[in-house]
Motif scaffolding. Structure first.
Motif, PDB file in Angstrom:
ATOM      1  N   VAL A 118       4.002   5.763  -5.581  1.00  0.00           N
ATOM      2  CA  VAL A 118       4.051   5.736  -7.047  1.00  0.00           C
ATOM      3  C   VAL A 118       2.884   6.530  -7.631  1.00  0.00           C
ATOM      4  O   VAL A 118       3.059   7.292  -8.586  1.00  0.00           O
ATOM      5  CB  VAL A 118       4.062   4.281  -7.567  1.00  0.00           C
ATOM      6  CG1 VAL A 118       3.843   4.236  -9.071  1.00  0.00           C
ATOM      7  CG2 VAL A 118       5.365   3.606  -7.193  1.00  0.00           C
ATOM      8  N   HIS A 119       1.700   6.380  -7.054  1.00  0.00           N
ATOM      9  CA  HIS A 119       0.520   7.115  -7.523  1.00  0.00           C
ATOM     10  C   HIS A 119       0.757   8.626  -7.465  1.00  0.00           C
ATOM     11  O   HIS A 119       0.213   9.370  -8.282  1.00  0.00           O
ATOM     12  CB  HIS A 119      -0.700   6.731  -6.688  1.00  0.00           C
ATOM     13  CG  HIS A 119      -1.938   7.476  -7.059  1.00  0.00           C
ATOM     14  ND1 HIS A 119      -2.668   7.184  -8.192  1.00  0.00           N
ATOM     15  CD2 HIS A 119      -2.565   8.519  -6.469  1.00  0.00           C
ATOM     16  CE1 HIS A 119      -3.688   8.020  -8.283  1.00  0.00           C
ATOM     17  NE2 HIS A 119      -3.657   8.834  -7.245  1.00  0.00           N
ATOM     18  N   ASN A 120       1.571   9.068  -6.524  1.00  0.00           N
ATOM     19  CA  ASN A 120       1.855  10.497  -6.363  1.00  0.00           C
ATOM     20  C   ASN A 120       3.173  10.921  -7.020  1.00  0.00           C
ATOM     21  O   ASN A 120       3.665  12.017  -6.763  1.00  0.00           O
ATOM     22  CB  ASN A 120       1.856  10.863  -4.871  1.00  0.00           C
ATOM     23  CG  ASN A 120       0.453  10.897  -4.321  1.00  0.00           C
ATOM     24  OD1 ASN A 120      -0.283  11.846  -4.559  1.00  0.00           O
ATOM     25  ND2 ASN A 120       0.062   9.843  -3.617  1.00  0.00           N
ATOM     26  N   GLY A 121       3.729  10.048  -7.851  1.00  0.00           N
ATOM     27  CA  GLY A 121       4.907  10.408  -8.633  1.00  0.00           C
ATOM     28  C   GLY A 121       6.240  10.215  -7.935  1.00  0.00           C
ATOM     29  O   GLY A 121       7.262  10.710  -8.415  1.00  0.00           O
ATOM     30  N   TYR A 136       0.834  -1.203   0.000  1.00  0.00           N
ATOM     31  CA  TYR A 136       0.000   0.000   0.000  1.00  0.00           C
ATOM     32  C   TYR A 136       0.871   1.257   0.000  1.00  0.00           C
ATOM     33  O   TYR A 136       0.614   2.202  -0.757  1.00  0.00           O
ATOM     34  CB  TYR A 136      -0.929  -0.008   1.220  1.00  0.00           C
ATOM     35  CG  TYR A 136      -1.617   1.316   1.459  1.00  0.00           C
ATOM     36  CD1 TYR A 136      -2.675   1.722   0.635  1.00  0.00           C
ATOM     37  CD2 TYR A 136      -1.199   2.161   2.474  1.00  0.00           C
ATOM     38  CE1 TYR A 136      -3.308   2.941   0.844  1.00  0.00           C
ATOM     39  CE2 TYR A 136      -1.825   3.387   2.685  1.00  0.00           C
ATOM     40  CZ  TYR A 136      -2.868   3.771   1.868  1.00  0.00           C
ATOM     41  OH  TYR A 136      -3.472   4.984   2.071  1.00  0.00           O
ATOM     42  N   PHE A 137       1.892   1.278   0.842  1.00  0.00           N
ATOM     43  CA  PHE A 137       2.814   2.412   0.952  1.00  0.00           C
ATOM     44  C   PHE A 137       3.463   2.700  -0.405  1.00  0.00           C
ATOM     45  O   PHE A 137       3.475   3.834  -0.886  1.00  0.00           O
ATOM     46  CB  PHE A 137       3.853   2.072   2.018  1.00  0.00           C
ATOM     47  CG  PHE A 137       4.808   3.181   2.381  1.00  0.00           C
ATOM     48  CD1 PHE A 137       4.390   4.487   2.540  1.00  0.00           C
ATOM     49  CD2 PHE A 137       6.147   2.887   2.611  1.00  0.00           C
ATOM     50  CE1 PHE A 137       5.272   5.492   2.912  1.00  0.00           C
ATOM     51  CE2 PHE A 137       7.039   3.885   2.990  1.00  0.00           C
ATOM     52  CZ  PHE A 137       6.605   5.180   3.129  1.00  0.00           C
ATOM     53  N   ARG A 138       3.999   1.667  -1.067  1.00  0.00           N
ATOM     54  CA  ARG A 138       4.616   1.837  -2.394  1.00  0.00           C
ATOM     55  C   ARG A 138       3.591   2.352  -3.398  1.00  0.00           C
ATOM     56  O   ARG A 138       3.886   3.216  -4.213  1.00  0.00           O
ATOM     57  CB  ARG A 138       5.196   0.512  -2.885  1.00  0.00           C
ATOM     58  CG  ARG A 138       6.535   0.197  -2.356  1.00  0.00           C
ATOM     59  CD  ARG A 138       7.166  -0.971  -3.124  1.00  0.00           C
ATOM     60  NE  ARG A 138       8.420  -1.328  -2.538  1.00  0.00           N
ATOM     61  CZ  ARG A 138       8.613  -2.360  -1.730  1.00  0.00           C
ATOM     62  NH1 ARG A 138       7.621  -3.166  -1.444  1.00  0.00           N
ATOM     63  NH2 ARG A 138       9.809  -2.607  -1.235  1.00  0.00           N
TER      64      ARG A 138
END
Length: 134
Positions: free
Chosen positions: A29-32, A23-25
């Protein structure tokens, strides 16, 4: 970058690390942001919280809810004389032995930093004890 969350009754620290790390990764990644190092988690059995950390290649500009569990730290520095490499993640971690060694050295165990390493396709944990001198 770190993510701290509460543990609930019945949660086992090592059992929830994998899902939380994924979840953390995903959030990063979703936020660049892309992780550039191993996952590290801090906690002890019986703790009410644990913190998952990783390194990033750039600074993070935190915007929005400050109580979401995410924090940016410029660096993590931990000086310790207590280190243990745990080769078999299927075997229990020797927290009691670490705590005893720390006590013999005249200190008290505050927390353990667990560095999750990939070693030829297998997971290995490096444990660093954060201690308080008595």
């Amino acid at each position: 970058m770190s993510y701290t969350l509460d543990l609930h009754e019945g949660d086992e620290l090592l059992d929830i690390v994998d899902g939380t790390a994924a979840y953390f990764r995903e959030v990063l990644v979703h936020n660049g942001y892309y992780t550039t190092g191993p996952m590290v988690f801090r906690g002890l059995p019986g703790s009410e919280t644990f913190t998952l950390m990783t390194t990033l290649g750039n600074r993070v500009n935190m915007v929005g809810d400050r109580h979401c569990g995410f924090e940016f730290h410029e660096r993590l520095e931990l000086e310790t004389d207590y280190f243990y490499r745990h080769w078999d993640v299927e075997e229990p971690l020797p927290y009691h032995a670490i705590e005893e060694a720390v006590a013999v050295g005249g200190s008290r165990l505050q927390s353990v930093y667990h560095v999750i390493l990939d070693f030829y396709g297998e997971s290995v944990l490096d444990l660093y004890a954060h201690v308080e001198k008595r």
